[in-house]
Design an enzyme around this catalytic site. Structure first.
Site, PDB file in Angstrom:
ATOM      1  N   TYR B 171       0.835  -1.198   0.000  1.00 58.88           N
ATOM      2  CA  TYR B 171       0.000   0.000   0.000  1.00 58.88           C
ATOM      3  C   TYR B 171       0.868   1.246   0.000  1.00 58.88           C
ATOM      4  CZ  TYR B 171      -4.217  -2.661   1.336  1.00 58.88           C
ATOM      5  OH  TYR B 171      -5.283  -3.520   1.372  1.00 58.88           O
ATOM      6  N   LYS B 205      -1.222  -8.165  -2.537  1.00 59.40           N
ATOM      7  CA  LYS B 205      -2.499  -7.459  -2.450  1.00 59.40           C
ATOM      8  C   LYS B 205      -2.270  -5.992  -2.793  1.00 59.40           C
ATOM      9  CE  LYS B 205      -6.488  -5.812  -1.036  1.00 59.40           C
ATOM     10  NZ  LYS B 205      -6.252  -4.774  -0.098  1.00 59.40           N
TER      11      LYS B 205
END
Lengths: 305, 305, 305, 305, 305
Positions: B171, B205
């Site tokens: 992220y 992810k």
């Protein structure tokens, strides 16, 4: 393959290494089209990590695939392939018997501008992946430099105990004395090569030096002692001298080139000055495979010549 | 269960992992309604830790109980359930044989705004709790990024030695270059996926990318090379390409959606671009169980389709 | 070789060291032209690392080669040769049986101005390279001083367990109280020698002290107690006294000299005050080999006399 | 003593702990006047360390003696006694068989205002002193919070491997969002309990919550979802829910009380909301022994009732 | 020598220590002219490290020699001698059987003004040198205090496992609340003694307290509870009480005295208040040997009386 006199002479300079490390150094020196010449070319691919995938591979989308680089290093007859953990994990079984590999243990990325690198691998991983050695970058001058060296010191000891060779990218950067021009100044590149040699590197990577002199105290000595830095060959000679009078292998990148011609000219100059070889990444995988193979063949010829 | 060709092909991309790690990856890929398709959906529940319990569970108070999420992941036929230490300790005996689990090893909380996460678990705990893998978040761009990677590097090595898979939440956040829009810009998401791949993640992810281009140097390349980022499918394709030309599994969250319809549309776009699947948390447990199950069924159908 | 009474007397002062460490100290004291006199001269070559290769070696290019320094120390009949890892790795097999060596475990470089040093070697490496001891620099006064001592404490313990001797370069520098003149003030040099002695050093290296008094609280005592610091001999005597009343070996550098005559005068003064010997680097390798040998012979004669 | 159904039910919630840890939890739950009820009261005495000895004990000088507190916990029929290293070392042989003990592993002092605690003990010391568990304080919100959690994570793992229980004092403090009122706001206390639960605590200590709502994003949810925080019982219920729907034991302090009556009222409210019990220090040892015993008897009755 | 009832009573207060540690405590308590009285005097010599050699020893040049201090402690009939590594290494064989020794594990120097100390020794070194215990200084209040305690916690555990006793110099200093007068305020000295006791010290060293009250919150309690701090005896009594109601040995320095008479008066006052004894350094070695012996004899008589 029987060791050539040139390679034997090089191995003699690493007199304190254990047999296993010498064998790995010999594996690299006896591999590919330059096998036995005492010269070597390594393909490094950590560009995706350092500049992002699109900036690295979009010009030649086949290069998004880590297998592409293994194949390139093998087909071009280079001496070794260097990359971070993830890339080597992708191909170490498929290609590991066809080319010696170097696991790059630290890497930067350009989402921040911290003058440091993150630790992205370990000596244990290099052993697990069957690598011939580890790679590590230091930024002499940077505020993180001493910390980087502290870590390198431990990795170097562990690598040598594990029979691996140590390749150090010595890239002066940051700190109170270096500006952009200073990073490739000949006094700085020579200093960078010497630091890496003192830290126990088997193979040292520096940038091709310009004739600029950066540190005032050094400039004074270069001028007083009339050190000839007028040609790239002379500068390469000076760098080699700074790496224990040529007792350590020193590789050069091609620098930022505007044409193939100037790239070849650069490597010719470095070769004439006694450079041990080249590390050439971006210039390889950012053009079409055929073009890259042709270009690498020419550079191999330069170092063979 | 016999491995399907799709799953075999995926496992082949993890050629350097030991048998135990490959078995755990296969456990995940061969579980639930997507078993054998090569696609996967993971339920992550670290929301209570990150935003507080009421903000996470008050909309559906049954979700205060960690057993609820185990049951949801099992009953919905998802591939795996990921959570921090405490939550898995609550149910690992009751449900551990019915669903593969991922122990999330670091977590933030919103009582401070430090762009880092605390270490909340260990590989040894993951082994103790019978997990299939570990999860870990990095914030590329953040001032803590290199430190986070240093720690991930050690956890990854230990996890692989212990036969576990590694799931990395990548992220981008913080630092001098990223604003809010930048965090989901397509160049940044692609870069985030590439970094995680290079760090040795088995499963990555990222957030669904917008068509925004954040870094000027990247923007230039995207435009010059005419990289098509006009549709979500095209952007997903680019992300997959950035994760070693599709050699790594990449999962996407649903993003911030205003309706179920737009959520399905998002996943359809990602699926069309070759996404490996979804990680879907908040959207699951913040609605009634029946509604969540129905919604997950639709998403499963999208990835099956 | 049979130990002389002078050397026996010195070894008695190291009563708590194990046999192996005492043997290594005896090796150093019984080697070269000063063998058995209880005096000693060490050649240190970390100059290339600290100031860069050209500034160190261009005046005498033969000195770029690490073998040069081994040969110099051997041919001049010095007691030991001290250098960083890389340099010792280059010659430990070729010359290791002809001269005791000291592995310098930390080093600064002048690409930054941080008042600290990087760790560049380890006790394990010193053992691997057959060294008689380790060397380590502390900067008392510097903000890094306590951290440097923390590390030295561990290295010292490990070195003694491994049967090695510990040589400490104690160079006051930085902090709120020291200016340039303070670094060689006699109160500061005495303090530096005492600190090194308390830290467990076998051999202490300090700079030749001036008659300057730096710390006000110390100045008061020197004046009240009428400590005679009027001549170099008296100052050397005071330094020796500060090193456990002469129970520890203290070596001095030659300082910044304008002529050979003043260098000899300096060493004569230090000798007259009871100095244990000299550490002399730059002055050795920055002149022609014949000149250096002649100069070292004179210094040896001074300490013999 | 035979486990009661209430205690069995609680132990079932700790399904992943090993036998030794469950036995220690049972030891605590089956000890004293609340034995077998599933409720528990712990006497913590780290006040002298945190506020100084006179501020802690001058009102009742007998309490300067660590034996006093052991005896108090035993005679009052409490479930356990928690204290730092030195205090437990004073009485572990004399009283260790008569009351389970918790070694508090970190402690603050009020000679500084750093929002952190020092590590004052270890799991090994807890084992050496025959403790049933360890205690540890975190300050969610504080700049040290993630570092505190990193350390707790390691201590928790080691404690569980050693068969000890883990008691976490979760005291939000510091950071950009919390003011004094925020530290006891109901949203914050619930969050604090949840964090401790996720970190693997067996027993959680929080402060009695006020009806204040601190974080704007949380306030919105509490109002939208109409979470009833109007009475202390309702708030306690909400805290228990936030600790894995009551699967974790949560203890409350009495808060700052002006009278015994209001203290009892507080505990009655907490009990009505399902609180697992109380941790009550200062209120115990800052009054006469007889008064303290009488007061504790009343509180025990409240939790029994 | 047979243990006296006084010494037995003291050993009983250290009920959790292993036999080896108790024997070392008994060695100290049963040594010298105070043997068996339960009182003790320790000679500490880390002054050279802390203030420099000339400031420490020029007034009595014989004291430059570490043997001088061993002999002084032995001839004066003190209980133990405490010093840093280097000094003990100089005499541990010559005098180690004639006096118990304490290895001081951390030390400051006055070339900087950082409110911390460097680690200068280890438990392993204390064992190697045959010491009875370790010594360690903390600066409660200082910004480094928690870090110092973290390290002490580890050293204490290791020392106790190795059968050594732990002596803690607890010197409040620095931080937002303490000025110079505060460092010896009675509330602060009592707090310092309590902290050291809680950290597991066997012997605590504090400064003689003045009647000043420093912390406002403490001042209020002292006044409300009418704690008598009007005489040194009363203050010493309060300090002993703060060290677990006299269950821990507390030693006092003589403070900054203008005459021998006032020094004796100080120790008499401390003795009357129940002090366990004295730690007296500077006042010993900064006068002539005969004078020091006479002075120590008087102090011994005070504590005997």
């Amino acid at each position: 393959m029987k060791l050539t006199p040139q390679v034997k002479r090089i191995l003699d300079n690493y007199e304190t290494d254990n047999a296993s490390t010498k064998i790995n150094l010999a594996r690299v020196l006896m591999h590919g089209k330059l096998a036995g010449t005492g010269k070597l070319i390594i393909l490094p691919v950590d560009q995706g990590m350092e500049h992002g995938p699109a900036r690295s591979f979009a010009a030649n989308p086949a290069a998004y695939d880590p297998h592409y680089h293994y194949k390139m290093a093998i087909d071009a007859g280079l001496n070794a392939y260097a990359a971070p953990l993830g890339a080597l994990e992708c191909g170490a079984i498929s290609y590991g018997d066809q080319i010696p590999t170097i696991l790059k243990l630290n890497n930067a990325n350009s989402l921040n501008d911290v003058k440091n690198q993150a630790i992205t691998g370990s000596v244990k991983e290099a052993v697990r992946l069957g690598c011939a050695g580890i790679g590590y970058t230091i930024y002499p001058g940077s505020d993180y430099c001493y910390e980087q060296i502290d870590i390198l010191q431990e990795l170097t000891r562990e690598a040598k105990e594990s029979g691996l060779i140590v390749v150090v990218w010595s890239y002066p950067r940051g700190g109170p004395f270096l500006d952009k021009a200073g990073e490739t100044a000949v006094d700085i590149c020579a200093y960078a090569a010497h630091i890496a040699a003192q830290l126990g590197a088997h193979i040292i990577k520096v940038k091709p030096p310009t004739s600029h002199l950066c540190l005032p105290a050094a400039k004074k000595v270069y001028e007083e002692q009339k050190i000839d830095v007028s040609t790239l060959a002379k500068r390469a000679e000076h760098i080699m001298q700074s790496a224990f009078a040529g007792r350590r292998l020193v590789l050069f990148s091609g620098g930022e080139q505007t044409s193939e011609a100037s790239l070849f000219e650069t490597f010719q100059g470095l070769k004439d000055g006694g450079a041990s070889g080249a590390i050439i990444g971006r210039n390889t995988f950012q053009r079409k495979r055929e073009d890259a193979l042709a270009m690498l063949d020419k550079i191999i010829d330069i170092f063979k010549g």
